[in-house]
Design a protein around this motif. Structure first.
Motif, mmCIF file in Angstrom:
data_model
loop_
_atom_site.group_PDB
_atom_site.id
_atom_site.type_symbol
_atom_site.label_atom_id
_atom_site.label_comp_id
_atom_site.label_asym_id
_atom_site.label_seq_id
_atom_site.Cartn_x
_atom_site.Cartn_y
_atom_site.Cartn_z
ATOM 1 N N GLY A 57 0.790 -1.216 0.000
ATOM 2 C CA GLY A 57 0.000 0.000 0.000
ATOM 3 C C GLY A 57 0.827 1.273 0.000
ATOM 4 N N SER A 58 2.075 1.217 0.488
ATOM 5 C CA SER A 58 2.952 2.386 0.459
ATOM 6 C C SER A 58 3.226 2.793 -0.983
ATOM 7 C CB SER A 58 4.272 2.077 1.177
ATOM 8 O OG SER A 58 4.066 1.574 2.479
ATOM 9 N N PHE A 59 3.453 1.809 -1.829
ATOM 10 C CA PHE A 59 3.690 2.080 -3.250
ATOM 11 C C PHE A 59 2.396 2.501 -3.938
ATOM 12 C CE2 PHE A 59 7.551 -0.057 -2.200
ATOM 13 C CZ PHE A 59 8.484 0.351 -3.135
ATOM 14 N N GLN A 60 1.282 1.909 -3.529
ATOM 15 C CA GLN A 60 0.004 2.283 -4.125
ATOM 16 C C GLN A 60 -0.339 3.745 -3.844
ATOM 17 O OE1 GLN A 60 -2.285 -1.157 -2.397
ATOM 18 N NE2 GLN A 60 -3.055 -1.313 -4.488
ATOM 19 N N TYR A 61 0.013 4.208 -2.666
ATOM 20 C CA TYR A 61 -0.248 5.602 -2.297
ATOM 21 C C TYR A 61 0.480 6.548 -3.239
ATOM 22 C CZ TYR A 61 -0.153 9.864 0.581
ATOM 23 O OH TYR A 61 -0.253 11.160 1.039
ATOM 24 N N LEU A 62 1.752 6.257 -3.510
ATOM 25 C CA LEU A 62 2.548 7.113 -4.388
ATOM 26 C C LEU A 62 2.105 6.994 -5.835
ATOM 27 C CD1 LEU A 62 5.995 6.367 -2.764
ATOM 28 C CD2 LEU A 62 4.677 8.475 -2.549
ATOM 29 N N ALA A 63 1.776 5.773 -6.255
ATOM 30 C CA ALA A 63 1.333 5.574 -7.643
ATOM 31 C C ALA A 63 0.029 6.318 -7.897
ATOM 32 C CB ALA A 63 1.164 4.084 -7.928
ATOM 33 N N ALA A 64 -0.867 6.328 -6.913
ATOM 34 C CA ALA A 64 -2.150 7.009 -7.072
ATOM 35 C C ALA A 64 -1.968 8.515 -7.213
ATOM 36 C CB ALA A 64 -3.063 6.705 -5.887
ATOM 37 N N ARG A 65 -0.870 9.053 -6.670
ATOM 38 C CA ARG A 65 -0.579 10.479 -6.788
ATOM 39 C C ARG A 65 -0.028 10.843 -8.161
ATOM 40 N NH1 ARG A 65 0.234 13.170 -1.734
ATOM 41 N NH2 ARG A 65 1.862 14.442 -2.701
ATOM 42 N N GLY A 66 0.447 9.821 -8.889
ATOM 43 C CA GLY A 66 0.903 10.051 -10.257
ATOM 44 C C GLY A 66 2.252 10.730 -10.382
ATOM 45 N N ASP A 67 3.017 10.783 -9.302
ATOM 46 C CA ASP A 67 4.326 11.431 -9.346
ATOM 47 C C ASP A 67 5.405 10.360 -9.469
ATOM 48 O OD1 ASP A 67 6.762 12.727 -8.817
ATOM 49 O OD2 ASP A 67 5.758 14.255 -7.605
#
Length: 489
Positions: free
Chosen positions: A182-192
């Motif tokens: 989920g740590s990676f999912q959080y960043l991926a969802a931000r699109g940065d």
């Protein structure tokens, strides 16, 4: 201890990976448990060992100068539904410490009050879930299963409201990190993608440094996490363990068992066994755990696609090829572990049938999972002894046991050695659900930690059975069965 070495590498990354946040003081902290063995491994100064100074730190009432508290940001699929922001809603990372053998570990307070990610929650933890996680995580460690660990547990003197008002408590949890899929999912969802790359590089450096020298470090990272999870899930399965809430925010990048909520070791073997009260569809049943882990890893792979290559289609192909390795790795590890449980040193494909037939026989006879394997060592030379008592279907048992004995004979190993190896592989003691529930009940309703303390001591040596703990090896009586467990959030 002068070797106490503290670092703050996650805090140094800053936003959006985490948010600084201090714990909320509690009313009247009291010690529940302290893990001196783990404290020694972490080189924790003795001033914090079951002392007033330690109580102040592990209750959140004092932030020592070596701590830099933060709440980690993450997202997650919860029962298949994506939530773009979850994060540490009731947990705070105090610091990262280097152990005596130079391994990095997080020290985290769980239940320390509200954080920027609490989402209107109280940030607290009831006593029951804290005691459950303390017992089960330490039991898993003693069984050799990669896991977070429990350093301390304290009573807060405050009450938390769940179904009813319950005593509040705080667990001090230790992990190689608290970074999740989920740590990676959080960043991926931000699109940065720049932040995603920064974080992936950080994880590689921290957990999988060998990946940095690979031609495609991020593909190597995916492969390393897939392999770690494949082995971990096989280990769970071989112990009859059911995690209960395998959401992507509850799967550690480090391949450790994390977030002990509605978890349990099963009693009678049932591949569809579920304990979590909220898992009404059996999504996270014992037999579904490899499939769910594979699904979660696919979600992890999706976050890495922009880092694998600039060509989207090629990125999918690369990730898919790695993900397809999961089933083979998991099945091979499970076969190896289960073969050892029945005394087979080097497993072959035909042993897979032998193991499956035993599991089917156990399921049909409602045989206790842990007892079946533990008592099997007494059946090595006499099929009418040991595990035979667990099977009402005597014909089915005899048929299987004869094939098994014939297989053992092909190894050319003395049966006494086979029996000893099995007893070193199959625990006599697990954190049985009814015992954990009773320990929680006594602590919550009577402020009595006697059973909790007895369980702690016994579960630290799960392969040793003595007169003092023989009652802990027994499966529950019908009136003792615990069918549902709860998260406590």
């Amino acid at each position: 201890m002068s070797n106490f070495t503290v670092q703050h590498s996650l805090a140094d990354l800053g936003a959006p990976f985490s948010e600084p946040c201090n714990p909320t003081p509690v009313a009247a902290p009291q010690w529940l448990a302290f893990n001196a063995e783990l404290a020694a491994e972490l080189c924790l100064p003795q001033q914090y060992w079951h002392s007033d100074d330690g109580l102040a730190v592990f209750s959140g009432n004092t932030v020592p100068d070596w701590a830099s508290p933060l709440a980690h940001a993450y997202a997650g699929h919860q029962f298949g539904h994506f939530v773009p922001q979850l994060g540490d809603g009731r947990a705070l990372l105090l610091a990262e410490v280097l152990s005596a053998d130079n391994q990095r570990f997080d020290i985290q307070l769980k239940g320390a009050g509200q954080t920027p990610f609490s989402r209107r929650g109280d940030g607290r933890a009831p006593l029951g879930p804290v005691l459950r996680e303390y017992l089960v995580s330490e039991a898993m460690h003693a069984l050799g299963v990669p896991t977070t660990r429990a350093l301390a547990a304290v009573l807060t003197g405050d009450w938390v409201q769940r179904e009813t008002a319950e005593p509040g408590a705080i667990l001090t949890r230790v992990a190689s990190s608290h970074i999740r899929i989920g740590s990676f999912q959080y960043l991926a969802a931000r699109g940065d993608h720049a932040q995603l790359k920064t974080f992936a590089d950080y994880v590689i450096n921290r957990h999988y440094p060998e990946c940095a020298s690979e031609a495609n470090p991020y593909l190597a990272l995916l492969a390393a996490v897939v392999a770690a999870q494949a082995k971990l899930i096989a280990k769970w399965m071989s112990m009859g363990f059911i995690h209960g809430v395998m959401n992507t925010d509850n799967m550690s990048i480090a391949g450790e068992t994390i977030d002990y909520g509605p978890c349990a070791f099963m009693d009678s073997f049932n591949p569809a066994q579920v304990y979590s009260f909220i898992d009404t569809q059996g999504r996270y049943a014992w037999g579904n755990q490899p499939r769910i882990a594979s699904w979660n890893l696919a979600r992890f792979a999706e976050t890495l696609l922009p880092l694998l290559t600039e060509q989207p289609e090629q990125a999918v192909e690369l990730a898919t090829a790695v993900l397809q390795d999961f089933n083979g790795l998991n099945e091979a590890e499970f076969l190896h572990l289960m073969a050892a449980k029945i005394g087979i040193v080097t497993a072959t494909d035909t042993d897979e049938v032998l193991i499956r037939d035993l599991l089917n026989l156990m399921s049909a006879n409602n045989a206790d999972f842990s007892q079946s394997f533990r008592l099997l060592s007494h059946s090595v030379s006499d099929i009418n002894a040991g595990a035979a008592v667990l099977f009402a279907d005597k014909q089915g048992w005899t048929s299987w046991a004869k094939k098994w004995q014939q297989r053992l004979a092909t190894q050319g190993i003395a049966l006494i050695k086979v029996s000893q190896q099995m007893d070193n592989t199959n625990p006599a003691l697990i954190a049985r659900n009814h015992l954990v529930a009773e320990a929680i009940k006594q602590a919550t309703e009577q402020a009595d930690l006697t059973l909790f303390n007895r369980l702690q001591q016994a579960l630290a040596k799960p392969y040793t059975l003595s007169d003092a703990n023989a009652d802990f090896a027994l499966p529950p009586q019908p009136q003792q069965l615990v069918k549902n467990t709860f998260c406590g959030t």
